[in-house]
Design an enzyme around this catalytic site. Sequence first.
Site, PDB file in Angstrom:
ATOM      1  N   LYS A 256     -37.112  -4.615  54.341  1.00 53.29           N
ATOM      2  CA  LYS A 256     -38.137  -5.417  55.027  1.00 53.29           C
ATOM      3  C   LYS A 256     -38.291  -4.948  56.464  1.00 53.29           C
ATOM      4  O   LYS A 256     -39.404  -4.745  56.957  1.00 53.29           O
ATOM      5  CB  LYS A 256     -37.765  -6.912  54.983  1.00 53.29           C
ATOM      6  CG  LYS A 256     -38.001  -7.526  53.615  1.00 53.29           C
ATOM      7  CD  LYS A 256     -37.500  -8.960  53.501  1.00 53.29           C
ATOM      8  CE  LYS A 256     -37.691  -9.423  52.054  1.00 53.29           C
ATOM      9  NZ  LYS A 256     -37.252 -10.797  51.794  1.00 53.29           N
TER      10      LYS A 256
ATOM     11  N   GLN B 238     -33.628 -15.139  54.213  1.00 49.28           N
ATOM     12  CA  GLN B 238     -33.355 -14.488  52.931  1.00 49.28           C
ATOM     13  C   GLN B 238     -32.563 -15.416  52.009  1.00 49.28           C
ATOM     14  O   GLN B 238     -31.566 -16.009  52.421  1.00 49.28           O
ATOM     15  CB  GLN B 238     -32.574 -13.174  53.184  1.00 49.28           C
ATOM     16  CG  GLN B 238     -32.399 -12.303  51.963  1.00 49.28           C
ATOM     17  CD  GLN B 238     -33.728 -11.767  51.414  1.00 49.28           C
ATOM     18  OE1 GLN B 238     -34.672 -11.530  52.149  1.00 49.28           O
ATOM     19  NE2 GLN B 238     -33.798 -11.599  50.114  1.00 49.28           N
TER      20      GLN B 238
ATOM     21  N   ASP C  19     -42.957 -16.937  53.815  1.00 47.86           N
ATOM     22  CA  ASP C  19     -42.494 -17.027  52.430  1.00 47.86           C
ATOM     23  C   ASP C  19     -43.274 -18.089  51.651  1.00 47.86           C
ATOM     24  O   ASP C  19     -43.224 -18.133  50.420  1.00 47.86           O
ATOM     25  CB  ASP C  19     -41.011 -17.434  52.410  1.00 47.86           C
ATOM     26  CG  ASP C  19     -40.087 -16.293  52.006  1.00 47.86           C
ATOM     27  OD1 ASP C  19     -40.542 -15.388  51.278  1.00 47.86           O
ATOM     28  OD2 ASP C  19     -38.913 -16.325  52.403  1.00 47.86           O
TER      29      ASP C  19
HETATM   30  N1  LIG Z   1     -36.682 -15.548  51.355  1.00 50.07           N
HETATM   31  C1  LIG Z   1     -36.820 -14.877  50.199  1.00 50.07           C
HETATM   32  N2  LIG Z   1     -35.724 -14.573  49.483  1.00 50.07           N
HETATM   33  C2  LIG Z   1     -35.881 -13.906  48.310  1.00 50.07           C
HETATM   34  C3  LIG Z   1     -37.158 -13.476  47.866  1.00 50.07           C
HETATM   35  C4  LIG Z   1     -38.283 -13.833  48.643  1.00 50.07           C
HETATM   36  O1  LIG Z   1     -39.457 -13.542  48.300  1.00 50.07           O
HETATM   37  N3  LIG Z   1     -38.071 -14.521  49.805  1.00 50.07           N
HETATM   38  N4  LIG Z   1     -37.296 -12.689  46.720  1.00 50.07           N
HETATM   39  C5  LIG Z   1     -36.115 -12.099  46.125  1.00 50.07           C
HETATM   40  C6  LIG Z   1     -35.642 -10.805  46.713  1.00 50.07           C
HETATM   41  N5  LIG Z   1     -36.649  -9.900  47.293  1.00 50.07           N
HETATM   42  C7  LIG Z   1     -37.102 -10.178  48.532  1.00 50.07           C
HETATM   43  O2  LIG Z   1     -36.544 -10.875  49.306  1.00 50.07           O
HETATM   44  C8  LIG Z   1     -36.995  -8.660  46.691  1.00 50.07           C
HETATM   45  C9  LIG Z   1     -36.564  -8.350  45.417  1.00 50.07           C
HETATM   46  C10 LIG Z   1     -36.833  -7.077  44.882  1.00 50.07           C
HETATM   47  C11 LIG Z   1     -37.534  -6.128  45.591  1.00 50.07           C
HETATM   48  C12 LIG Z   1     -37.757  -4.757  45.081  1.00 50.07           C
HETATM   49  O3  LIG Z   1     -38.404  -3.945  45.712  1.00 50.07           O
HETATM   50  N6  LIG Z   1     -37.188  -4.401  43.918  1.00 50.07           N
HETATM   51  C13 LIG Z   1     -37.196  -3.055  43.406  1.00 50.07           C
HETATM   52  C14 LIG Z   1     -35.817  -2.735  42.890  1.00 50.07           C
HETATM   53  C15 LIG Z   1     -34.810  -2.765  44.003  1.00 50.07           C
HETATM   54  C16 LIG Z   1     -33.379  -2.693  43.489  1.00 50.07           C
HETATM   55  O4  LIG Z   1     -32.950  -1.634  43.074  1.00 50.07           O
HETATM   56  O5  LIG Z   1     -32.704  -3.738  43.567  1.00 50.07           O
HETATM   57  C17 LIG Z   1     -38.180  -2.939  42.244  1.00 50.07           C
HETATM   58  O6  LIG Z   1     -38.357  -3.919  41.515  1.00 50.07           O
HETATM   59  O7  LIG Z   1     -38.746  -1.852  42.101  1.00 50.07           O
HETATM   60  C18 LIG Z   1     -37.981  -6.454  46.859  1.00 50.07           C
HETATM   61  C19 LIG Z   1     -37.702  -7.703  47.389  1.00 50.07           C
HETATM   62  C20 LIG Z   1     -34.936 -13.065  46.235  1.00 50.07           C
HETATM   63  N7  LIG Z   1     -34.801 -13.587  47.555  1.00 50.07           N
END
Ligand SMILES: Nc1nc2c(c(=O)[nH]1)N[C@@H](CN(C=O)c1ccc(C(=O)N[C@@H](CCC(=O)O)C(=O)O)cc1)CN2
Length: 296
Positions: free
Chosen positions: A54, A98, A121
């Site tokens: 991020k 987060q 968020d």
């Molecule tokens: N405050 C928040 N916490 C969490 C959120 C949120 O939207 N707000 N969502 C999830 C985690 N998340 C962002 O925070 C998030 C999850 C996954 C990815 C991502 O790019 N995933 C990749 C794989 C990455 C890996 O190897 O783990 C993909 O799918 O290609 C970005 C952000 C929970 N917490």
Amino acid sequence: MVAVKIDGKAFAETVRGDLAKHVEQLQREHGITPGLAVILVGEDPASEVYVRNKGKQTRECGMASFEHKLEATSSEAELLDLIGSLNADPAVHGILVQLPLPAHIDSDKILNAIDPAKDVDGFHVSNVGLLGTGQKAMVPCTPLGCLMLLRHHHGKLDGLNAVVIGRSNIVGKPMAQLLLRDNCTVTIAHSRSRDLQNIVRSADIVIAAVGRPEIVTGAWIKAGATVIDVGINRVERDGRKKLVGDVNFESAAEVASAITPVPGGVGPMTIACLLANTLTACCRARGLPEPLGLTA
Ligand SMILES: Nc1nc2c(c(=O)[nH]1)N[C@@H](CN(C=O)c1ccc(C(=O)N[C@@H](CCC(=O)O)C(=O)O)cc1)CN2
Ligand SMILES: [Mg+2]
């Protein structure tokens, strides 16, 4: 495979490119730099990666990134103090805590302490209520990313049957609200739904956000459906660690017309939409027009 693979990684790059242009214009014409503050409590390895990404992508878009790392043992009061100071800071247009938070902290209390105007968020009850009543809200990033992918690949969604599997506040519930707003007939199902398989088979659009590795298989999918996989499950297969979604990609891709992969589907859109929300929050705070096409 008959389905088109929806490339969320490429689409997110395009969104971030558009955002960078808007940010540059804001700076040139108004001398304003949008700022995003991200708070991480504790040392969850996945959360650390997300928070690092991020910060990096915020800076790459030309925005200011403020990162705050608190010990896992930090008190609720310390976290509330930090949120209070960020709420009052004019350089900060977006605040994100987060998730998940350590168990001793009341997540609802923390999320509701964020100024709703800076709640990028979209988890504050005010924004949840605004979205639910069709008013201008901050929209949660993952559902917003799913909607952008759906609109881009499917066009208009009017009248389609959408089944959302999962009822979380982060994905399932706001996703259902967004699909309703786009005139879908929406069913929210979950792990305890009776006859889940048949419910899913009625869907033109399937949003899988239930957190169960590859629970949805091709046998559950109606021919020609569009499948959006929100699941991020770390599993071990043949002695190797692997990331899989809530959908069994290979079998579903034989039946669906379009499907998102994991990784590289919805995940990258989550961060792109967070940056879009930060720009939106900044424009709203300064009474400037919001960039079109970057919000729901
Ligand atoms: N405050 C928040 N916490 C969490 C959120 C949120 O939207 N707000 N969502 C999830 C985690 N998340 C962002 O925070 C998030 C999850 C996954 C990815 C991502 O790019 N995933 C990749 C794989 C990455 C890996 O190897 O783990 C993909 O799918 O290609 C970005 C952000 C929970 N917490
Ligand atoms: Mg808790």
